[in-house]
Design a protein around this motif. Structure first.
Motif, mmCIF file in Angstrom:
data_model
loop_
_atom_site.group_PDB
_atom_site.id
_atom_site.type_symbol
_atom_site.label_atom_id
_atom_site.label_comp_id
_atom_site.label_asym_id
_atom_site.label_seq_id
_atom_site.Cartn_x
_atom_site.Cartn_y
_atom_site.Cartn_z
ATOM 1 N N GLU A 193 0.404 -13.822 -9.212
ATOM 2 C CA GLU A 193 1.094 -13.354 -8.010
ATOM 3 C C GLU A 193 1.139 -11.821 -8.061
ATOM 4 N N ASP A 194 0.538 -11.211 -7.106
ATOM 5 C CA ASP A 194 0.391 -9.740 -7.139
ATOM 6 C C ASP A 194 1.607 -9.065 -6.508
ATOM 7 N N TRP A 195 2.712 -9.092 -7.257
ATOM 8 C CA TRP A 195 3.923 -8.454 -6.746
ATOM 9 C C TRP A 195 3.786 -6.920 -6.729
ATOM 10 N N ASP A 196 3.076 -6.356 -7.688
ATOM 11 C CA ASP A 196 2.881 -4.897 -7.698
ATOM 12 C C ASP A 196 2.145 -4.437 -6.440
ATOM 13 N N VAL B 80 4.570 -4.488 -3.526
ATOM 14 C CA VAL B 80 5.473 -3.330 -3.510
ATOM 15 C C VAL B 80 4.771 -2.117 -2.905
ATOM 16 N N GLU B 81 3.504 -1.910 -3.251
ATOM 17 C CA GLU B 81 2.760 -0.784 -2.674
ATOM 18 C C GLU B 81 2.650 -0.904 -1.160
ATOM 19 N N LEU B 82 2.373 -2.099 -0.673
ATOM 20 C CA LEU B 82 2.235 -2.310 0.767
ATOM 21 C C LEU B 82 3.567 -2.124 1.480
ATOM 22 N N VAL B 83 4.641 -2.614 0.890
ATOM 23 C CA VAL B 83 5.963 -2.459 1.509
ATOM 24 C C VAL B 83 6.351 -0.986 1.553
ATOM 25 N N ASN B 84 6.133 -0.280 0.458
ATOM 26 C CA ASN B 84 6.454 1.146 0.421
ATOM 27 C C ASN B 84 5.686 1.934 1.487
ATOM 28 N N ALA B 85 4.475 1.529 1.754
ATOM 29 C CA ALA B 85 3.655 2.241 2.732
ATOM 30 C C ALA B 85 3.957 1.839 4.171
ATOM 31 N N SER B 86 4.812 0.823 4.369
ATOM 32 C CA SER B 86 5.100 0.314 5.710
ATOM 33 C C SER B 86 6.382 0.942 6.260
ATOM 34 N N ASP B 87 6.657 0.610 7.534
ATOM 35 C CA ASP B 87 7.920 1.032 8.157
ATOM 36 C C ASP B 87 8.722 -0.201 8.592
ATOM 37 N N MET B 88 8.585 -1.299 7.837
ATOM 38 C CA MET B 88 9.221 -2.561 8.198
ATOM 39 C C MET B 88 10.749 -2.445 8.095
ATOM 40 N N ALA B 89 11.429 -3.316 8.851
ATOM 41 C CA ALA B 89 12.889 -3.380 8.777
ATOM 42 C C ALA B 89 13.306 -3.968 7.441
ATOM 43 N N GLN B 90 14.528 -3.620 6.991
ATOM 44 C CA GLN B 90 15.058 -4.088 5.703
ATOM 45 C C GLN B 90 14.115 -3.744 4.525
ATOM 46 N N GLU C 176 14.266 -1.383 2.260
ATOM 47 C CA GLU C 176 14.949 -1.112 0.997
ATOM 48 C C GLU C 176 15.501 -2.395 0.381
ATOM 49 N N GLN C 177 16.010 -3.311 1.252
ATOM 50 C CA GLN C 177 16.537 -4.572 0.739
ATOM 51 C C GLN C 177 15.428 -5.416 0.098
ATOM 52 N N VAL C 178 14.249 -5.407 0.730
ATOM 53 C CA VAL C 178 13.110 -6.161 0.182
ATOM 54 C C VAL C 178 12.741 -5.625 -1.195
ATOM 55 N N LEU C 179 12.639 -4.309 -1.300
ATOM 56 C CA LEU C 179 12.269 -3.701 -2.577
ATOM 57 C C LEU C 179 13.336 -3.960 -3.643
ATOM 58 N N LYS C 180 14.598 -3.957 -3.242
ATOM 59 C CA LYS C 180 15.687 -4.204 -4.188
ATOM 60 C C LYS C 180 15.606 -5.622 -4.748
ATOM 61 N N ILE C 181 15.308 -6.599 -3.888
ATOM 62 C CA ILE C 181 15.181 -7.994 -4.344
ATOM 63 C C ILE C 181 14.037 -8.128 -5.338
ATOM 64 N N ILE C 182 12.896 -7.509 -5.021
ATOM 65 C CA ILE C 182 11.742 -7.607 -5.921
ATOM 66 C C ILE C 182 12.051 -6.959 -7.267
ATOM 67 N N GLU C 183 12.818 -5.873 -7.237
ATOM 68 C CA GLU C 183 13.119 -5.132 -8.468
ATOM 69 C C GLU C 183 14.137 -5.853 -9.342
ATOM 70 N N THR C 184 15.091 -6.523 -8.738
ATOM 71 C CA THR C 184 16.237 -7.035 -9.521
ATOM 72 C C THR C 184 16.182 -8.535 -9.796
ATOM 73 N N MET D 276 0.818 -8.772 5.110
ATOM 74 C CA MET D 276 0.602 -8.184 3.788
ATOM 75 C C MET D 276 -0.003 -9.157 2.794
ATOM 76 N N PHE D 277 0.401 -10.425 2.821
ATOM 77 C CA PHE D 277 -0.102 -11.366 1.841
ATOM 78 C C PHE D 277 -1.622 -11.511 1.873
ATOM 79 N N PRO D 278 -2.275 -11.511 3.040
ATOM 80 C CA PRO D 278 -3.748 -11.615 3.038
ATOM 81 C C PRO D 278 -4.431 -10.494 2.252
ATOM 82 N N GLU D 279 -3.798 -9.305 2.213
ATOM 83 C CA GLU D 279 -4.378 -8.198 1.464
ATOM 84 C C GLU D 279 -4.290 -8.409 -0.044
ATOM 85 N N LEU D 280 -3.414 -9.312 -0.465
ATOM 86 C CA LEU D 280 -3.224 -9.572 -1.887
ATOM 87 C C LEU D 280 -4.181 -10.638 -2.405
ATOM 88 N N ARG D 281 -4.794 -11.401 -1.529
ATOM 89 C CA ARG D 281 -5.694 -12.486 -1.942
ATOM 90 C C ARG D 281 -7.110 -11.925 -2.049
#
Length: 479
Positions: free
Chosen positions: A269-272, A275-285, A287-295, A322-327
């Motif tokens: 599972e390519d969680w790293d 994280v790169e894709l989320v950081n590069a996006s302007d999606m809602a929540q 910071e909350q998404v990144l916090k869940i993945i981190e903790t 985003m998930f299609p980019e990870l496969r």
């Protein structure tokens, strides 16, 4: 006794005569670069002094406590000359008077210029010696000073330092990503299925390009499969492994490569990557998404927590965009490249500069005109493109930019050039050109102690500039 006439043609003044038949014509009394130039003619007539007399004329520069006697002339009468010759007391410079016509003798000399001469005046001392060694001394202070030259500030000429790169074993990498599509429940690559023709074509082109180059030897092929986080970890692990193995089998079936060259791995599972894709996006929540993945751990309900966040809206967005980019499957071909001589280096530079070593590019640059267009381009553009993190490459690029006056860009390269002797020297050059003599001197001293020969000359430049700065302070008061 008549009076001596001294004529100053430059400053347009004269002295009363002390001795008939002797005259001075001062041609130059001036500052010339770092020297005082004093040049004058002495006109002597046949009866300049009486036969038993000697006359010594000594020009002097005086300013406060500073006094400097300048080369003068001595005129001897005939009897005086014969007596002194017998006694071996003849002065080094004298003018005989047993001449038949007026004669001009030229005197010219240079001495190091001192700052006190700026305010000095010219004094002429006459010492007339007659019979029984009776001597009369007369001094005349004149209303002139040294003619001062216009002094521009000293322009420093520092020397930059290059570093010869080490010889390297040229290991190169060809990397890429493939987004392959598999029918449900299958892990065999179907070349014509959905996006596969386009994705496989990129892999084929990369391998043909490497294998078609007779100058290279393949050392290894690395394949890594990835899966996206949805679903169970076990199924994602199997899927990512199957994708990697499928690509290996495809390459082996199509190209004559030894299977021992391959190394296959997977990331379940390519969680790293997520994280790169989320950081590069302007999606809602975001910071909350990144916090869940981190903790929250993968096996502690991370995916479930993402599904619950805001009713699952962020998760559905990631699932779709985003998930299609990870496969995917990533691959890397490692190969070595043989060494080239200068003519071949020039050819490879035009076709595939990535296959050249830094040393080969360095030698090619120095085979061209120094500071010319090709020289500068290789050091500032080509080498940094392929050796961007290399301290030697950054130092040499900075050296070229400093020489060209591009100091702001040179500074950025120097920040990645390390603390080598050459880098310290070039940093000192930056400080010197910026007028910071203290920092420049410190850098040059460290560079010299570390073995940089260029810094020795640069320390002399610091001294010359510091001395000139002192002079310039005096020159500011000149009228």
């Amino acid at each position: 006794m008549k009076r001596l006439i001294i004529i100053f043609s430059i400053f347009c003044f004269c002295l009363p005569a002390m001795c008939q038949g002797l005259a001075f014509d001062i041609l130059d009394l001036k500052e010339d670069n770092d020297s005082l130039l004093f040049r004058y003619n002495t006109l002597v007539t046949p009866h300049a002094v009486r036969t038993g007399q000697s006359l010594r004329i000594t020009p002097m520069l005086e300013s406060g406590n500073f006094v400097m006697a300048l080369p003068g002339v001595t005129v001897l009468g005939n009897n005086r000359r014969r007596v002194m010759k017998r006694m071996k007391h003849l002065p080094d410079e004298y003018i005989r008077t047993n001449i038949c016509s007026d004669t001009v003798f030229e005197t010219a000399f240079r001495i190091p210029y001192k700052l006190w001469m700026d305010s000095a005046s010219l004094v002429v001392e006459e010492r007339l010696t007659g019979y029984r060694a009776r001597t009369t001394t007369t001094r005349y202070r004149l209303n002139n000073s040294v003619s001062l030259s216009t002094r521009a500030p000293y322009e420093v000429s520092p020397v930059v330092a290059f570093i010869l790169p080490d010889k390297e074993v040229k290991v190169r990498h060809r990397q890429g990503k493939a987004y392959l599509d598999f029918p449900v429940g299958r892990s065999v690559i179907l070349p014509t299925y959905r996006r596969n023709p386009e994705e496989l074509s990129k892999i084929d082109d990369a391998l043909r390009d490497v294998m078609g180059n007779s100058d290279v030897t393949i050392q290894g092929i690395y394949i890594e499969g990835y899966a996206s986080p949805e679903g169970t970890y076990a199924s994602n692990d199997r899927l990512s492994k199957a994708r990697a193995e499928a690509l290996r089998e495809y390459i082996v079936s199509k190209f004559p490569l030894n299977s021992s060259l391959f190394k296959v791995s997977n990331v379940a599972e390519d969680w790293d990557g997520l994280v790169e894709l989320v950081n590069a996006s302007d999606m809602a929540q975001k910071e909350q998404v990144l916090k869940i993945i981190e903790t929250i751990g993968i096996f502690d309900g991370r995916e479930s927590a993402l599904m619950r966040l805001n009713g699952g809206v962020p998760y559905l967005l990631m699932l779709k965009e985003m998930f299609p980019e990870l496969r995917r499957v990533e691959y890397q071909v490692d190969y070595t490249v043989k060494d080239y001589d200068l003519p071949k280096t020039l050819v490879v530079l035009q076709k595939n500069p990535a296959d050249l070593s830094q040393l080969e590019l360095y030698n090619l640059a120095f085979s061209s005109e120094k500071w010319g267009g090709d020289f500068n381009r290789i050091f500032v553009e080509v080498i940094p493109r392929y050796f961007s993190d290399d301290a030697v490459a950054n130092n040499n690029a900075a050296a070229v930019l400093i020489q060209g006056g591009e100091l702001a860009t040179a500074k950025r390269f120097l920040q990645r050039a390390g603390q080598s002797a050459a880098a310290l020297n070039n940093l000192g050059v930056m400080h010197l050109l910026g007028g910071d003599l203290e920092e420049a001197e410190s850098c040059f001293a460290k560079a010299r102690d570390a073995g940089c020969n260029e810094s020795i000359a640069n320390l002399e430049e610091v001294k010359a500039k510091r001395d000139d700065n002192k002079k310039q302070e005096r020159y500011k008061n000149r009228k």
